[in-house]
Design an enzyme around this catalytic site. Sequence first.
Site, mmCIF file in Angstrom:
data_model
loop_
_atom_site.group_PDB
_atom_site.id
_atom_site.type_symbol
_atom_site.label_atom_id
_atom_site.label_comp_id
_atom_site.label_asym_id
_atom_site.label_seq_id
_atom_site.Cartn_x
_atom_site.Cartn_y
_atom_site.Cartn_z
ATOM 1 C CD GLU A 96 49.171 22.995 54.809
ATOM 2 O OE1 GLU A 96 50.199 22.748 55.443
ATOM 3 O OE2 GLU A 96 48.051 23.136 55.330
ATOM 4 C CB CYS A 109 48.826 13.441 50.620
ATOM 5 S SG CYS A 109 47.398 13.770 51.654
ATOM 6 C CB CYS A 116 38.396 20.870 56.620
ATOM 7 S SG CYS A 116 37.313 19.410 56.552
ATOM 8 C CB CYS A 120 37.507 15.613 62.786
ATOM 9 S SG CYS A 120 36.447 15.053 61.421
ATOM 10 C CB CYS A 123 41.523 16.758 62.043
ATOM 11 S SG CYS A 123 42.275 17.235 60.478
ATOM 12 N N GLY A 169 40.485 19.275 53.779
ATOM 13 C CA GLY A 169 39.160 19.329 53.168
ATOM 14 C C GLY A 169 38.441 18.000 53.133
ATOM 15 C CD GLU A 170 34.484 14.541 53.239
ATOM 16 O OE1 GLU A 170 35.153 14.129 54.210
ATOM 17 O OE2 GLU A 170 34.212 13.827 52.261
ATOM 18 C CB SER A 201 40.118 9.736 52.736
ATOM 19 O OG SER A 201 39.759 9.412 54.053
ATOM 20 C CG ASN A 304 50.308 12.009 62.622
ATOM 21 O OD1 ASN A 304 51.291 11.318 62.890
ATOM 22 N ND2 ASN A 304 49.496 11.736 61.614
ATOM 23 C CB CYS A 347 47.022 11.691 58.867
ATOM 24 S SG CYS A 347 47.334 10.451 57.646
HETATM 25 N N1 SAH Z 1 37.935 14.745 55.248
HETATM 26 C C1 SAH Z 1 38.397 13.487 54.685
HETATM 27 C C2 SAH Z 1 39.765 13.613 54.069
HETATM 28 C C3 SAH Z 1 40.898 13.858 55.058
HETATM 29 S S1 SAH Z 1 41.703 12.363 55.289
HETATM 30 C C4 SAH Z 1 38.327 12.406 55.742
HETATM 31 O O1 SAH Z 1 38.074 12.736 56.884
HETATM 32 O O2 SAH Z 1 38.446 11.250 55.408
HETATM 33 C C5 SAH Z 1 42.631 12.647 56.686
HETATM 34 C C6 SAH Z 1 42.791 11.356 57.477
HETATM 35 O O3 SAH Z 1 43.640 11.641 58.580
HETATM 36 C C7 SAH Z 1 41.475 10.873 58.051
HETATM 37 O O4 SAH Z 1 41.413 9.475 57.987
HETATM 38 C C8 SAH Z 1 41.554 11.329 59.508
HETATM 39 O O5 SAH Z 1 40.809 10.488 60.341
HETATM 40 C C9 SAH Z 1 43.018 11.263 59.779
HETATM 41 N N2 SAH Z 1 43.462 12.217 60.789
HETATM 42 C C10 SAH Z 1 42.976 13.435 61.047
HETATM 43 N N3 SAH Z 1 43.677 14.028 62.028
HETATM 44 C C11 SAH Z 1 44.636 13.158 62.371
HETATM 45 C C12 SAH Z 1 45.696 13.212 63.311
HETATM 46 N N4 SAH Z 1 45.908 14.290 64.057
HETATM 47 N N5 SAH Z 1 46.506 12.140 63.398
HETATM 48 C C13 SAH Z 1 46.328 11.067 62.598
HETATM 49 N N6 SAH Z 1 45.359 10.973 61.687
HETATM 50 C C14 SAH Z 1 44.523 12.004 61.581
#
Ligand code: SAH
Length: 366
Positions: A96, A109, A116, A120, A123, A169-170, A201, A304, A347
Site C-alpha cells: 500500500e 507514504c 509487518c 503494536c 496499528c 512494515g518496519e 520511521s 486513527n 497512519c
Molecule cells: N514501523 C515503523 C513505520 C510505520 S510508521 C514505525 O513504527 O515507526 C507508522 C506511524 O503511525 C507510527 O508512528 C505509528 O506509531 C503510527 N500509528 C500506528 N497506528 C496508528 C493509528 N491507528 N493511528 C495513528 N497513528 C498510528
Amino acid sequence: MDEMDKRTDLIGLSQAELVGFVQQIGEPAYRGRQIFAAVQHRRLRSFDEMSDLPKALRERLRETATASTLTVESRYLSEDGTRRFLMKTHDNFPVETVFIPEERRDTICFSSQSGCPLQCTFCLTAQLGLLRSLTPGEIVEQIIIALNDAYGVGERPPRGTNLVGMGAGEPFLNFDSLLQATRIMADPQGLFIVPHRVTVSTAGVVPRIRELATIPDRPNLAISLAAPTDELRDVLMPINKKWPLEELLGACREFEQTLKAGERFTFEYVMLDGINDSDEQARQLANLLNRHDLHAKVNLIPHNPADPLPYQPSPATRVEMFKGILESKGIHTFVRRPRGRDIFAACGQLAAVTQTVGLGANSQRG
Ligand code: SAH
C-alpha cells in the site's frame, strides 16, 4: 519460483548497476543510462513504451528483465484529496502507498514490507503479520506509480515531493533494501528525490539507528514512541521488550549528535484516549526526553480508529493540554492532522482493506 523471479527488476538497479547489466548482455554502456532514464526519469513501466530502444533489444530485455512488478488493484480517493493505492506484488502480496497532496508539496507514504512483524496494539497493519519484505525495486516503483497517477506518466511534479517511510512494515527490518531504494531515488538523472526529502520511521530497532548515524547522505529519522514508560510501551509496542526506552533514547542521543544542518529528527506519539494522554504522562514524556538531552520535536498523532482496534482518539482538547505541558518544558510539539481516514489511508490504517460501497461514500475504484 515464478517467471518474474528469474528476471532482473530494473527498477531496483542504480544507474551504475544498470550499465553493468546491459554490458553483461553485450550492449554498450550508454544503453544502460538510456534505460535508467526511461525507468526512473520518464517513469515508463514497460519496454514497449521505450521506443527509442531498438526493437531487438526490447525483445531481449523482455526475456531477461522487467520494468514493472507491481500491479494496482484498487485506488481510493479521499474527500481531502489523499489517494490510497492497493497494489499486489508479482507473487500476490499486498503493498500500500498513499499520496498526500499539500499546498506547498506532496508527500508520498510508502511501505517497506508487505504486512509487518511488529505487534503494536494500536496499528491495523500489525494484524496482517509479516508477509514479506519488499525489494528495492518494489519500494521505488510505489513512488513511480503514485507520481504517474497524480501527474501523468513522466510529467514533472509541480510541487516538491517528500517521501515518508511510514506505510506498512518496519523499514529498519528491511534496512539494505530501504537504503538501496533511497540511493536510486536520489539520482539526478532519475526521480531526483534527495535524502533530505525522505523521512523513515522506526519503532525502535536500536542497532539500525546506530548504523544510520554513521551513514552519509542518509534519510531523515523519525522514532515512534507511543508511551513515556517501559511499563506501558511494553504493552503498546512489544518491540520495547527487546530495546527498552533507556537503550532506544541512548541511541537517539548518539544519532542526534551526528545531525547536520537541514537534517530532521522527530518523535511520533500516537494519542490514545485514556491510555497515554494524561497530564502526568505528558510530564513523564518531557522529563524522559530532557533527561536524555534530546532536542528533537514531537509530533502528536491523533489515533486513527479502526474497528478491530480497542482504542479511541484522544479528544482535541486533551491533545492541546498534552501539547501545552510538553511545550512548557521546552519541547517543540506539533499536532498532526490526519489525512485520508475515510479511505483507510491514515497512519496505522494500512491493512489491505478493500472497500466496498457504503464504506466511505467518497472512495473511488479504478
Ligand atoms: N514501523 C515503523 C513505520 C510505520 S510508521 C514505525 O513504527 O515507526 C507508522 C506511524 O503511525 C507510527 O508512528 C505509528 O506509531 C503510527 N500509528 C500506528 N497506528 C496508528 C493509528 N491507528 N493511528 C495513528 N497513528 C498510528
